[in-house]
Enzyme design. Sequence first.
Site, short mmCIF file in Angstrom:
data_model
loop_
_atom_site.label_atom_id
_atom_site.label_comp_id
_atom_site.label_asym_id
_atom_site.label_seq_id
_atom_site.Cartn_x
_atom_site.Cartn_y
_atom_site.Cartn_z
N VAL A 129 -40.86 -70.09 -56.56
CA VAL A 129 -40.13 -71.33 -56.85
C VAL A 129 -38.78 -70.99 -57.48
O VAL A 129 -37.77 -71.64 -57.21
CB VAL A 129 -40.96 -72.22 -57.80
N ASP A 159 -37.65 -80.07 -50.88
CA ASP A 159 -36.64 -80.56 -49.93
C ASP A 159 -37.32 -81.39 -48.83
O ASP A 159 -36.81 -82.44 -48.42
CB ASP A 159 -35.90 -79.36 -49.32
N HIS A 187 -33.60 -72.41 -49.17
CA HIS A 187 -33.62 -73.46 -50.20
C HIS A 187 -32.28 -73.40 -50.93
O HIS A 187 -32.15 -72.78 -51.98
CB HIS A 187 -34.78 -73.26 -51.18
P1 NAX Z 1 -36.85 -73.32 -67.46
O1 NAX Z 1 -35.62 -72.62 -67.92
O2 NAX Z 1 -37.30 -74.56 -68.14
O3 NAX Z 1 -38.06 -72.29 -67.52
C1 NAX Z 1 -37.99 -71.00 -67.00
C2 NAX Z 1 -39.01 -70.16 -67.76
O4 NAX Z 1 -39.04 -68.88 -67.13
C3 NAX Z 1 -38.67 -69.96 -69.23
O5 NAX Z 1 -39.81 -70.23 -70.03
C4 NAX Z 1 -38.26 -68.48 -69.27
O6 NAX Z 1 -38.57 -67.87 -70.53
C5 NAX Z 1 -39.12 -67.93 -68.15
N1 NAX Z 1 -38.71 -66.62 -67.65
C6 NAX Z 1 -37.46 -66.11 -67.50
N2 NAX Z 1 -37.51 -64.85 -67.06
C7 NAX Z 1 -38.82 -64.54 -66.90
C8 NAX Z 1 -39.51 -63.37 -66.50
N3 NAX Z 1 -38.85 -62.26 -66.18
N4 NAX Z 1 -40.85 -63.41 -66.46
C9 NAX Z 1 -41.53 -64.52 -66.82
N5 NAX Z 1 -40.93 -65.65 -67.22
C10 NAX Z 1 -39.59 -65.66 -67.27
O7 NAX Z 1 -36.64 -73.52 -65.90
P2 NAX Z 1 -37.41 -74.51 -64.90
O8 NAX Z 1 -36.74 -75.83 -64.91
O9 NAX Z 1 -38.87 -74.46 -65.19
O10 NAX Z 1 -37.05 -73.85 -63.48
C11 NAX Z 1 -37.56 -72.61 -63.09
C12 NAX Z 1 -36.92 -72.14 -61.81
O11 NAX Z 1 -37.21 -73.03 -60.74
C13 NAX Z 1 -35.39 -72.02 -61.84
O12 NAX Z 1 -35.02 -70.78 -61.24
C14 NAX Z 1 -34.94 -73.15 -60.96
O13 NAX Z 1 -33.69 -72.90 -60.37
C15 NAX Z 1 -36.05 -73.21 -59.95
N6 NAX Z 1 -36.17 -74.44 -59.14
C16 NAX Z 1 -36.55 -74.30 -57.84
C17 NAX Z 1 -36.76 -75.38 -57.01
C18 NAX Z 1 -37.18 -75.21 -55.58
O14 NAX Z 1 -37.26 -76.22 -54.87
N7 NAX Z 1 -37.45 -74.00 -55.06
C19 NAX Z 1 -36.51 -76.76 -57.50
C20 NAX Z 1 -36.55 -76.88 -58.98
C21 NAX Z 1 -35.93 -75.74 -59.76
O15 NAX Z 1 -34.54 -75.95 -59.82
#
Ligand code: NAX
Length: 326
Positions: A129, A159, A187
Amino acid sequence: MKQPVRVTVTGAAGQIGYALLFRIASGAMLGDDQPVILHLLDITPAMDALQGVRMELEDCAFPLLAGVVCTDDPNVGFKDADYALLVGARPRGPGMERKDLLEANAAIFSVQGKAIDQNASKNIKVLVVGNPANTNALIAQRNAPSISPRNFTAMTRLDHNRAMTQIAIKTGKTVNDVTNMTIWGNHSATQYPDLFNAKVSGQTASDLVDQAWLEGDFIPTVQQRGAAIIKARGASSAASAANAAIGHVRSWALGTEGDDWVSMGVYSDGSYGIAEGLIYSFPCRCKDGEWEIVQGVEVNDFSRAKMQASEQELAEERDGVKHLLP
Ligand code: NAX
């Protein structure tokens, strides 16, 4: 009752994690008869927050929740995992170029790919994701040579769901009337939502709208929906992203409905002329825990150009991290 399966969620302390974990534990993803042991993986500074999530999961007393493991160690996080939802990723920081973002995430997803290779079930089903989702999935896959490349997928279901609702609203119907939607490609803003094959109450969707709306409204609305949500909410999509992740894994594990299909970023076998080995979103049907790319979907010149533009972007992303690919 079945034996519990292990489900790893990375970025479990983040906002998508918070919208996702409780639904997995409730049975929404793998069914009402499938107990789960949740492995919550995040980085060290997030461990306190993760304990809070664990306490809340415990306080729900979910009958299907057979255990919770919280860790900042990928080897523990992926130990014997049957499913992994790779949500955690490095967000784009101020002044960060796209190339820097690709590299920062390549580092995370190569570590996680190796940890999956060494610790997880060989039948693990992986959904990426975290963005850039398709290329992150490619990096994890290439770092896990003992696992079939078919087991690494990227999420375009959000999407897909967005496109279904937009055409339903436009035609005065509901999503229950919409079938055969496809998101082709990456995506990203180059993704191509296809109305020439989608159906509304059995009629071809593109016949029900004019080309100006399709090109000038529908496609950009779906492509830019993530940015519109950030503008409105001040935060990126979370509940809808979690819902799409649940839908993606549920379709993969439990099967798609009848003749209908879903959109999944999967390992390209060269179908529709898309370069082999890219993680590209295709129309997929699932059965018995396996996906297959639906063949014979009509591709006109308009669609072909859009599909190739997205393929080109994915090839450029891959080439940008080539030095990090085994
Ligand atoms: P958040 O910033 O709320 O949460 C991300 C979490 O990942 C944090 O708790 C952080 O500490 C943790 N993290 C960072 N590096 C890590 C690692 N190496 N190992 C384990 N955990 C780690 O982000 P959130 O809103 O939950 O979004 C997460 C990701 O989903 C982002 O990359 C975002 O761009 C992506 N998305 C993808 C979508 C899709 O359709 N494919 C849509 C929604 C979202 O934008």
